[in-house]
Design an enzyme around this catalytic site. Structure first.
Site, PDB file in Angstrom:
ATOM      1  N   CYS A   1     -12.195  19.012 -64.501  1.00  0.00           N
ATOM      2  CA  CYS A   1     -12.343  17.748 -65.243  1.00  0.00           C
ATOM      3  C   CYS A   1     -11.050  17.262 -65.881  1.00  0.00           C
ATOM      4  O   CYS A   1     -10.970  16.124 -66.346  1.00  0.00           O
ATOM      5  CB  CYS A   1     -13.407  17.910 -66.320  1.00  0.00           C
ATOM      6  SG  CYS A   1     -14.963  18.482 -65.646  1.00  0.00           S
TER       7      CYS A   1
ATOM      8  N   HIS B   1     -13.134  13.098 -71.962  1.00  0.00           N
ATOM      9  CA  HIS B   1     -13.914  13.506 -70.784  1.00  0.00           C
ATOM     10  C   HIS B   1     -15.391  13.290 -71.094  1.00  0.00           C
ATOM     11  O   HIS B   1     -15.874  13.642 -72.171  1.00  0.00           O
ATOM     12  CB  HIS B   1     -13.620  14.978 -70.469  1.00  0.00           C
ATOM     13  CG  HIS B   1     -14.515  15.545 -69.412  1.00  0.00           C
ATOM     14  ND1 HIS B   1     -14.806  14.873 -68.256  1.00  0.00           N
ATOM     15  CD2 HIS B   1     -15.194  16.723 -69.351  1.00  0.00           C
ATOM     16  CE1 HIS B   1     -15.623  15.603 -67.519  1.00  0.00           C
ATOM     17  NE2 HIS B   1     -15.874  16.731 -68.159  1.00  0.00           N
TER      18      HIS B   1
ATOM     19  N   ASN C   1     -21.450  13.211 -65.778  1.00  0.00           N
ATOM     20  CA  ASN C   1     -20.157  13.906 -65.758  1.00  0.00           C
ATOM     21  C   ASN C   1     -19.609  13.833 -64.330  1.00  0.00           C
ATOM     22  O   ASN C   1     -20.126  14.486 -63.434  1.00  0.00           O
ATOM     23  CB  ASN C   1     -20.368  15.362 -66.199  1.00  0.00           C
ATOM     24  CG  ASN C   1     -19.073  16.184 -66.144  1.00  0.00           C
ATOM     25  OD1 ASN C   1     -18.052  15.708 -65.644  1.00  0.00           O
ATOM     26  ND2 ASN C   1     -19.137  17.402 -66.653  1.00  0.00           N
TER      27      ASN C   1
END
Ligand code: ACO
Length: 328
Positions: free
Chosen positions: A114, A255, A285
Protein backbone atom coordinates in the site's frame (compact mmCIF):
# COMPACT_ATOMS: atom_id res chain seq x y z
CA UNK A 1 12.22 28.50 -10.69
CA UNK A 2 12.03 24.86 -11.72
CA UNK A 3 10.82 22.49 -8.99
CA UNK A 4 10.71 18.70 -8.83
CA UNK A 5 7.12 17.63 -8.51
CA UNK A 6 3.95 16.23 -10.03
CA UNK A 7 3.19 17.47 -13.55
CA UNK A 8 -0.04 15.48 -13.90
CA UNK A 9 -2.01 12.87 -11.99
CA UNK A 10 -4.97 10.57 -12.78
CA UNK A 11 -6.67 7.38 -11.66
CA UNK A 12 -8.72 4.57 -13.10
CA UNK A 13 -10.96 1.93 -11.54
CA UNK A 14 -12.85 -0.92 -13.23
CA UNK A 15 -16.55 -0.33 -13.99
CA UNK A 16 -18.05 -3.16 -11.94
CA UNK A 17 -19.24 -2.12 -8.47
CA UNK A 18 -19.50 -4.63 -5.63
CA UNK A 19 -21.63 -3.33 -2.74
CA UNK A 20 -21.77 -4.45 0.86
CA UNK A 21 -25.20 -5.95 0.15
CA UNK A 22 -23.63 -8.02 -2.65
CA UNK A 23 -21.08 -9.31 -0.11
CA UNK A 24 -23.88 -10.20 2.32
CA UNK A 25 -24.90 -12.82 -0.24
CA UNK A 26 -21.36 -14.23 -0.50
CA UNK A 27 -20.08 -14.50 3.09
CA UNK A 28 -21.40 -14.25 6.65
CA UNK A 29 -21.27 -10.46 6.95
CA UNK A 30 -23.54 -7.41 7.04
CA UNK A 31 -23.53 -3.96 5.51
CA UNK A 32 -23.70 -2.61 9.05
CA UNK A 33 -20.55 -4.48 10.18
CA UNK A 34 -18.52 -3.44 7.15
CA UNK A 35 -19.64 0.20 7.29
CA UNK A 36 -19.08 0.53 11.03
CA UNK A 37 -15.76 -1.30 11.22
CA UNK A 38 -14.16 -0.04 7.98
CA UNK A 39 -16.13 2.85 6.42
CA UNK A 40 -16.44 0.94 3.13
CA UNK A 41 -19.80 0.93 1.28
CA UNK A 42 -18.75 -0.26 -2.20
CA UNK A 43 -15.65 -1.07 -4.21
CA UNK A 44 -14.82 -1.34 -7.92
CA UNK A 45 -13.64 -4.73 -9.11
CA UNK A 46 -12.69 -6.24 -12.45
CA UNK A 47 -15.59 -7.90 -14.26
CA UNK A 48 -13.53 -10.30 -16.36
CA UNK A 49 -10.67 -12.48 -15.07
CA UNK A 50 -8.77 -11.81 -18.30
CA UNK A 51 -8.28 -8.14 -17.31
CA UNK A 52 -4.68 -7.60 -16.19
CA UNK A 53 -3.17 -4.92 -13.96
CA UNK A 54 -1.62 -3.18 -17.00
CA UNK A 55 -5.11 -2.92 -18.59
CA UNK A 56 -6.41 -0.99 -15.58
CA UNK A 57 -3.25 1.15 -15.48
CA UNK A 58 -3.43 2.23 -19.12
CA UNK A 59 -6.28 4.82 -18.94
CA UNK A 60 -4.81 6.32 -15.76
CA UNK A 61 -1.35 6.58 -17.32
CA UNK A 62 -2.70 8.13 -20.54
CA UNK A 63 -4.71 10.73 -18.61
CA UNK A 64 -1.76 11.57 -16.33
CA UNK A 65 0.52 12.11 -19.36
CA UNK A 66 -2.13 14.26 -21.08
CA UNK A 67 -2.61 16.37 -17.95
CA UNK A 68 1.15 16.81 -17.55
CA UNK A 69 1.27 18.39 -21.05
CA UNK A 70 4.38 16.49 -22.04
CA UNK A 71 5.00 14.32 -25.05
CA UNK A 72 5.00 10.64 -24.05
CA UNK A 73 8.26 10.36 -26.00
CA UNK A 74 9.85 12.49 -23.26
CA UNK A 75 9.20 9.88 -20.55
CA UNK A 76 12.48 8.21 -19.71
CA UNK A 77 11.40 5.90 -16.87
CA UNK A 78 8.27 3.91 -15.95
CA UNK A 79 8.15 2.77 -12.33
CA UNK A 80 5.31 0.59 -11.09
CA UNK A 81 4.55 -0.23 -7.48
CA UNK A 82 2.38 -3.34 -7.41
CA UNK A 83 2.00 -6.65 -5.59
CA UNK A 84 -0.26 -7.96 -8.37
CA UNK A 85 1.90 -7.77 -11.50
CA UNK A 86 0.79 -9.10 -14.90
CA UNK A 87 3.54 -11.73 -14.70
CA UNK A 88 6.51 -12.49 -12.43
CA UNK A 89 8.47 -11.19 -15.43
CA UNK A 90 8.67 -9.30 -17.71
CA UNK A 91 7.65 -6.44 -15.45
CA UNK A 92 4.26 -4.75 -15.58
CA UNK A 93 6.25 -1.59 -16.40
CA UNK A 94 7.40 -3.34 -19.57
CA UNK A 95 3.75 -4.11 -20.45
CA UNK A 96 2.67 -0.52 -19.80
CA UNK A 97 5.56 1.00 -21.74
CA UNK A 98 4.74 -1.26 -24.69
CA UNK A 99 0.98 -0.55 -24.56
CA UNK A 100 1.55 3.22 -24.25
CA UNK A 101 3.97 3.16 -27.16
CA UNK A 102 6.63 5.03 -25.20
CA UNK A 103 10.14 4.90 -26.63
CA UNK A 104 12.82 2.96 -24.76
CA UNK A 105 12.90 3.84 -21.06
CA UNK A 106 13.95 2.47 -17.71
CA UNK A 107 11.13 0.00 -16.91
CA UNK A 108 10.90 -1.36 -13.40
CA UNK A 109 8.38 -2.81 -10.94
CA UNK A 110 8.85 -2.65 -7.20
CA UNK A 111 6.85 -4.04 -4.26
CA UNK A 112 5.86 -1.83 -1.37
CA UNK A 113 2.19 -2.93 -1.07
CA UNK A 114 0.00 0.00 0.00
CA UNK A 115 3.01 2.35 0.25
CA UNK A 116 3.73 1.89 -3.48
CA UNK A 117 2.92 5.46 -4.53
CA UNK A 118 5.08 7.06 -1.83
CA UNK A 119 8.00 4.72 -2.52
CA UNK A 120 7.57 5.53 -6.24
CA UNK A 121 7.74 9.27 -5.60
CA UNK A 122 10.86 8.76 -3.51
CA UNK A 123 12.62 6.71 -6.21
CA UNK A 124 11.54 9.13 -8.97
CA UNK A 125 12.83 12.15 -7.07
CA UNK A 126 16.20 10.43 -6.58
CA UNK A 127 16.44 9.54 -10.28
CA UNK A 128 15.67 13.12 -11.33
CA UNK A 129 18.21 14.47 -8.83
CA UNK A 130 20.82 12.15 -10.40
CA UNK A 131 20.52 14.28 -13.53
CA UNK A 132 20.02 11.24 -15.76
CA UNK A 133 16.18 11.33 -15.97
CA UNK A 134 13.71 14.11 -16.77
CA UNK A 135 10.14 12.81 -16.80
CA UNK A 136 9.14 9.71 -14.86
CA UNK A 137 5.80 7.91 -14.98
CA UNK A 138 5.12 6.73 -11.44
CA UNK A 139 2.30 4.19 -11.24
CA UNK A 140 0.79 2.50 -8.20
CA UNK A 141 -1.74 -0.18 -9.05
CA UNK A 142 -3.21 -3.38 -7.70
CA UNK A 143 -5.95 -5.85 -8.52
CA UNK A 144 -6.13 -7.30 -5.02
CA UNK A 145 -9.41 -9.03 -5.87
CA UNK A 146 -7.35 -11.41 -8.00
CA UNK A 147 -5.55 -12.66 -4.88
CA UNK A 148 -8.53 -12.45 -2.53
CA UNK A 149 -10.07 -15.54 -0.97
CA UNK A 150 -13.78 -14.86 -1.48
CA UNK A 151 -14.61 -17.34 1.32
CA UNK A 152 -12.61 -15.35 3.90
CA UNK A 153 -14.85 -12.65 5.41
CA UNK A 154 -11.87 -11.23 7.33
CA UNK A 155 -10.31 -9.96 4.10
CA UNK A 156 -12.73 -10.13 1.16
CA UNK A 157 -14.85 -7.21 2.40
CA UNK A 158 -11.83 -4.88 2.51
CA UNK A 159 -10.37 -4.69 -0.97
CA UNK A 160 -11.03 -3.11 -4.36
CA UNK A 161 -9.11 -2.76 -7.63
CA UNK A 162 -7.56 0.37 -9.11
CA UNK A 163 -4.64 2.30 -10.53
CA UNK A 164 -3.13 5.73 -9.97
CA UNK A 165 -0.49 7.37 -12.15
CA UNK A 166 1.53 10.57 -11.99
CA UNK A 167 4.23 12.13 -14.13
CA UNK A 168 7.08 13.44 -11.97
CA UNK A 169 9.40 16.00 -13.54
CA UNK A 170 11.16 19.32 -13.01
CA UNK A 171 9.27 22.41 -14.15
CA UNK A 172 8.20 25.87 -12.93
CA UNK A 173 4.54 24.84 -12.68
CA UNK A 174 5.09 21.43 -11.01
CA UNK A 175 3.10 20.62 -7.86
CA UNK A 176 6.24 20.72 -5.77
CA UNK A 177 7.34 17.54 -4.03
CA UNK A 178 8.84 19.27 -1.01
CA UNK A 179 10.05 16.05 0.57
CA UNK A 180 9.30 12.33 0.69
CA UNK A 181 10.30 9.69 3.25
CA UNK A 182 10.03 5.91 2.95
CA UNK A 183 10.57 3.25 5.58
CA UNK A 184 9.79 -0.34 6.43
CA UNK A 185 10.41 -3.27 8.74
CA UNK A 186 10.09 -6.92 7.74
CA UNK A 187 9.84 -8.33 11.24
CA UNK A 188 6.02 -8.34 11.26
CA UNK A 189 5.70 -9.17 7.56
CA UNK A 190 3.96 -12.49 8.29
CA UNK A 191 0.84 -10.67 9.46
CA UNK A 192 -0.05 -9.67 5.90
CA UNK A 193 1.31 -12.13 3.39
CA UNK A 194 0.64 -14.14 0.24
CA UNK A 195 2.31 -17.46 1.02
CA UNK A 196 2.05 -19.24 -2.31
CA UNK A 197 3.52 -18.94 -5.76
CA UNK A 198 6.99 -17.66 -4.83
CA UNK A 199 10.18 -19.61 -4.27
CA UNK A 200 9.19 -20.69 -0.73
CA UNK A 201 5.92 -22.32 -1.85
CA UNK A 202 6.08 -22.69 -5.63
CA UNK A 203 2.90 -23.21 -7.64
CA UNK A 204 1.89 -26.85 -7.06
CA UNK A 205 -1.45 -28.62 -6.75
CA UNK A 206 -0.81 -29.04 -3.02
CA UNK A 207 -0.19 -25.32 -2.66
CA UNK A 208 -3.45 -24.54 -4.48
CA UNK A 209 -5.38 -27.09 -2.38
CA UNK A 210 -4.20 -25.25 0.73
CA UNK A 211 -5.42 -21.96 -0.84
CA UNK A 212 -1.98 -20.39 -0.41
CA UNK A 213 -2.43 -18.40 -3.62
CA UNK A 214 -4.58 -15.90 -1.68
CA UNK A 215 -3.45 -13.11 0.60
CA UNK A 216 -3.90 -13.72 4.29
CA UNK A 217 -4.13 -11.27 7.13
CA UNK A 218 -3.40 -12.53 10.60
CA UNK A 219 -4.44 -10.30 13.49
CA UNK A 220 -6.16 -7.41 11.66
CA UNK A 221 -6.23 -5.49 14.92
CA UNK A 222 -2.42 -5.71 15.17
CA UNK A 223 -2.02 -4.38 11.60
CA UNK A 224 -4.49 -1.63 12.55
CA UNK A 225 -2.37 -0.58 15.54
CA UNK A 226 0.92 -0.48 13.61
CA UNK A 227 -0.68 1.42 10.73
CA UNK A 228 -1.74 4.26 13.04
CA UNK A 229 1.58 4.30 14.89
CA UNK A 230 3.92 4.38 11.89
CA UNK A 231 1.84 6.74 9.71
CA UNK A 232 1.67 9.20 12.60
CA UNK A 233 5.38 8.86 13.36
CA UNK A 234 6.59 9.37 9.77
CA UNK A 235 4.13 12.24 9.21
CA UNK A 236 5.45 14.07 12.27
CA UNK A 237 9.00 13.38 11.09
CA UNK A 238 8.49 14.92 7.65
CA UNK A 239 6.68 17.95 9.09
CA UNK A 240 9.43 18.62 11.63
CA UNK A 241 12.22 18.06 9.09
CA UNK A 242 10.70 20.70 6.81
CA UNK A 243 9.82 23.20 9.55
CA UNK A 244 6.06 22.76 9.27
CA UNK A 245 3.46 21.89 11.89
CA UNK A 246 0.21 20.05 11.35
CA UNK A 247 -1.55 23.47 11.46
CA UNK A 248 0.08 24.24 8.09
CA UNK A 249 -1.48 21.17 6.44
CA UNK A 250 -4.49 21.86 4.20
CA UNK A 251 -5.16 18.21 3.31
CA UNK A 252 -4.05 14.95 4.89
CA UNK A 253 -4.13 12.24 2.20
CA UNK A 254 -3.82 8.92 4.05
CA UNK A 255 -3.87 5.34 2.77
CA UNK A 256 -7.54 4.33 2.58
CA UNK A 257 -7.50 1.05 4.56
CA UNK A 258 -10.02 1.78 7.27
CA UNK A 259 -11.86 4.99 8.24
CA UNK A 260 -10.96 4.33 11.89
CA UNK A 261 -7.24 4.16 11.02
CA UNK A 262 -7.54 7.50 9.19
CA UNK A 263 -9.39 9.06 12.14
CA UNK A 264 -6.71 7.71 14.49
CA UNK A 265 -3.85 9.22 12.47
CA UNK A 266 -5.65 12.57 12.05
CA UNK A 267 -6.40 12.75 15.78
CA UNK A 268 -2.80 12.02 16.76
CA UNK A 269 -1.52 14.63 14.27
CA UNK A 270 -4.10 17.17 15.49
CA UNK A 271 -5.57 17.51 12.02
CA UNK A 272 -9.38 18.00 11.95
CA UNK A 273 -11.31 15.32 10.08
CA UNK A 274 -12.63 17.97 7.62
CA UNK A 275 -9.07 18.22 6.30
CA UNK A 276 -8.75 14.48 5.65
CA UNK A 277 -9.21 13.16 2.12
CA UNK A 278 -11.66 10.24 2.42
CA UNK A 279 -12.65 8.08 -0.55
CA UNK A 280 -12.73 4.66 1.14
CA UNK A 281 -16.56 4.52 1.05
CA UNK A 282 -16.50 4.27 -2.75
CA UNK A 283 -13.30 2.32 -3.48
CA UNK A 284 -12.39 0.20 -0.44
CA UNK A 285 -8.71 -0.51 0.15
CA UNK A 286 -7.11 -0.43 -3.29
CA UNK A 287 -3.63 -1.15 -1.95
CA UNK A 288 -0.86 0.76 -3.82
CA UNK A 289 -3.36 2.85 -5.77
CA UNK A 290 -5.25 4.08 -2.71
CA UNK A 291 -3.27 7.30 -2.13
CA UNK A 292 -3.10 8.44 -5.79
CA UNK A 293 -6.80 7.60 -6.29
CA UNK A 294 -7.73 9.67 -3.22
CA UNK A 295 -5.50 12.58 -4.30
CA UNK A 296 -6.62 12.48 -7.90
CA UNK A 297 -10.33 12.23 -7.02
CA UNK A 298 -10.24 15.28 -4.73
CA UNK A 299 -8.20 17.16 -7.35
CA UNK A 300 -10.75 16.29 -10.08
CA UNK A 301 -13.60 17.34 -7.79
CA UNK A 302 -11.92 20.75 -7.39
CA UNK A 303 -11.43 20.32 -3.64
CA UNK A 304 -7.63 20.58 -3.74
CA UNK A 305 -6.62 24.12 -4.63
CA UNK A 306 -3.43 25.68 -5.91
CA UNK A 307 -0.98 26.64 -3.17
CA UNK A 308 -2.37 24.18 -0.61
CA UNK A 309 -0.04 22.01 1.46
CA UNK A 310 -0.72 18.27 1.22
CA UNK A 311 0.58 15.63 3.62
CA UNK A 312 0.46 12.14 2.10
CA UNK A 313 1.00 9.03 4.20
CA UNK A 314 0.63 5.28 3.69
CA UNK A 315 1.18 1.94 5.41
CA UNK A 316 1.11 -1.53 3.95
CA UNK A 317 2.35 -5.10 3.80
CA UNK A 318 6.02 -5.65 4.50
CA UNK A 319 5.47 -3.65 6.66
CA UNK A 320 6.19 -0.55 4.63
CA UNK A 321 5.25 3.06 5.24
CA UNK A 322 6.01 6.55 4.02
CA UNK A 323 5.04 10.21 3.88
CA UNK A 324 5.34 13.07 1.42
CA UNK A 325 4.77 16.83 1.47
CA UNK A 326 3.44 18.44 -1.70
CA UNK A 327 2.78 22.13 -2.35
CA UNK A 328 -0.09 21.94 -4.86
N1 ACO B 1 -18.29 -9.46 8.89
C1 ACO B 1 -18.71 -9.72 10.13
N2 ACO B 1 -17.87 -10.03 11.14
C2 ACO B 1 -16.56 -10.07 10.86
C3 ACO B 1 -16.05 -9.82 9.59
C4 ACO B 1 -16.97 -9.51 8.55
N3 ACO B 1 -16.60 -9.24 7.30
N4 ACO B 1 -14.69 -9.93 9.61
C5 ACO B 1 -14.37 -10.24 10.87
N5 ACO B 1 -15.47 -10.32 11.62
C6 ACO B 1 -15.57 -10.65 13.03
C7 ACO B 1 -14.38 -11.40 13.56
O1 ACO B 1 -14.50 -12.77 13.28
C8 ACO B 1 -14.46 -11.08 15.03
O2 ACO B 1 -15.39 -11.94 15.61
P1 ACO B 1 -15.11 -12.59 17.06
O3 ACO B 1 -14.99 -11.43 18.00
O4 ACO B 1 -16.32 -13.43 17.27
O5 ACO B 1 -13.85 -13.37 16.89
C9 ACO B 1 -15.06 -9.69 15.09
O6 ACO B 1 -15.62 -9.46 13.79
C10 ACO B 1 -14.05 -8.60 15.39
O7 ACO B 1 -12.88 -8.82 14.68
P2 ACO B 1 -11.67 -7.84 14.82
O8 ACO B 1 -10.54 -8.37 13.99
O9 ACO B 1 -11.41 -7.51 16.25
O10 ACO B 1 -12.28 -6.52 14.13
P3 ACO B 1 -11.59 -5.14 13.96
O11 ACO B 1 -12.39 -4.12 14.65
O12 ACO B 1 -10.11 -5.16 14.24
O13 ACO B 1 -11.76 -4.89 12.39
C11 ACO B 1 -10.42 -5.01 10.41
C12 ACO B 1 -11.17 -5.78 11.48
C13 ACO B 1 -11.43 -4.20 9.63
C14 ACO B 1 -9.73 -5.98 9.48
C15 ACO B 1 -9.39 -4.05 11.05
O14 ACO B 1 -8.64 -4.74 12.00
C16 ACO B 1 -8.45 -3.43 10.05
O15 ACO B 1 -8.84 -2.59 9.28
N6 ACO B 1 -7.16 -3.80 10.12
C17 ACO B 1 -6.15 -3.19 9.27
C18 ACO B 1 -6.17 -3.68 7.88
C19 ACO B 1 -5.14 -2.86 7.13
O16 ACO B 1 -4.91 -1.72 7.42
N7 ACO B 1 -4.47 -3.37 6.20
C20 ACO B 1 -3.46 -2.44 5.62
C21 ACO B 1 -2.63 -2.99 4.81
S1 ACO B 1 -3.44 -3.74 3.45
C22 ACO B 1 -2.23 -4.07 2.35
O17 ACO B 1 -1.10 -3.77 2.52
C23 ACO B 1 -2.63 -4.83 1.13
Amino acid sequence: MKKIGLLGIAYNVPDKVLTNSDLEKMVDTTDEWITKRTGIKRRHIISDPKIATSDVILPAAERAIERSKIDKEDIDAVLIGTVTPDYFFPSTAAMVQKKLGIKQAMIMDFEAACSGFLYGLDIARGLILSGNYKNILVVAADLLTKITNWDDRNTCVLFGDGAGAAVVGKREDAHELIDVLSSGDGKLGDLLILHGGGTVNPMTKEMLDKKLQYLSMDKGAEVFKWAILEMTRISNKILEKNDYTSDDVDWLVPHQANIRIMEGVAKRLNIPIEKVVITIQDFGNTSASSVPIALSKYYEDGKIKEGQLLLLTAFGGGFTWGSALIRW
